[in-house]
Design a protein around this motif. Structure first.
Motif, short mmCIF file in Angstrom:
data_model
loop_
_atom_site.label_atom_id
_atom_site.label_comp_id
_atom_site.label_asym_id
_atom_site.label_seq_id
_atom_site.Cartn_x
_atom_site.Cartn_y
_atom_site.Cartn_z
N THR A 79 1.18 -1.22 0.10
CA THR A 79 0.08 -0.04 0.03
C THR A 79 1.02 1.16 0.07
O THR A 79 0.53 2.26 -0.75
N THR A 94 2.05 1.68 -3.71
CA THR A 94 1.39 1.93 -4.61
C THR A 94 0.32 2.99 -4.35
O THR A 94 -0.17 3.66 -5.29
N ARG A 95 0.35 3.35 -3.02
CA ARG A 95 -0.72 4.15 -2.57
C ARG A 95 -2.13 3.90 -3.09
O ARG A 95 -3.04 4.85 -3.40
N ASN A 96 -2.36 2.70 -3.36
CA ASN A 96 -3.57 2.23 -3.87
C ASN A 96 -4.09 0.79 -3.15
O ASN A 96 -3.37 -0.02 -3.52
N ARG A 104 0.86 4.98 -8.44
CA ARG A 104 0.58 5.53 -7.19
C ARG A 104 -0.32 6.77 -7.23
O ARG A 104 -0.18 7.53 -8.07
N LEU A 105 -1.29 6.74 -6.26
CA LEU A 105 -2.38 7.90 -6.34
C LEU A 105 -1.66 9.09 -5.16
O LEU A 105 -1.00 8.53 -4.21
#
Length: 177
Positions: A37, A40-42, A94-95
């Motif tokens: 997480t 990827t920040r997702n 990544r977001l």
């Protein structure tokens, strides 16, 4: 679960004891989720990558060497899957990080958001080895030893990578001040 117990469970699984998979999965899933997480920040993408990681663990369980560090082996698989994903997509999957709760004054909120963006952008631009070490150590709360094992490197190398990340972040914070 202790490292020794995890190693025993993985060795049982590698020899064909399907019931040991649950022990390995339950012991590693939280840290693996946190690592993926952060990278990827997702959350949904991280869950997919965790499943792919455990699928690879399952497919290659016979290759596991008894006595080897299970966490290091599994994180190396996850890291290779991440690298493959980023190479295939040729863009950063990544977001953006969500904004923190608002301070009382609107000017403070705008400044905090701007600093947060600058810091996130700086972390994103760090070389992969520095970014991953920094996020594991500071974002996920892993120890130096755990981070070094997961990355397959020495504690000294992790310290150096994180120090270089700090230097980059200090420069951004100095500019913001």
């Amino acid at each position: 679960m202790t490292r020794d117990a995890l190693g025993v469970a993985m060795e049982r699984y590698a020899r064909g004891d399907a019931s040991a998979f649950g022990e390995v999965h339950d012991a590693l899933s939280p840290k693996l989720d946190a690592f993926l997480t952060a990278q990827t920040r997702n959350r949904h993408l991280a869950e997919d990558l965790r499943q792919q990681t455990f699928l690879q663990v399952h497919k290659h369980r016979a290759r596991f060497k008894p006595g080897a560090a299970v966490e290091t082996w599994v994180f190396a698989i996850a890291r290779r899957l991440l690298i493959d994903l980023f190479r295939r997509s040729k863009l950063d999957a990544r977001l953006p990080i969500t904004d923190a709760p608002s301070p009382e004054r609107p000017d403070d909120l705008a400044c905090a958001r701007q600093v947060g963006r600058f810091v996130a952008e700086t972390v994103d631009r760090l070389p992969e080895n520095q970014r991953v070490a920094f996020e594991m150590l500071k974002g996920e709360g892993c120890s130096l030893v755990e981070t070094a094992q997961a990355l397959g490197t020495s504690v000294t190398a992790v310290k150096l990578r994180v120090h270089r990340a700090y230097v980059a972040l200090r420069g951004v914070l100095r500019e913001c001040a």
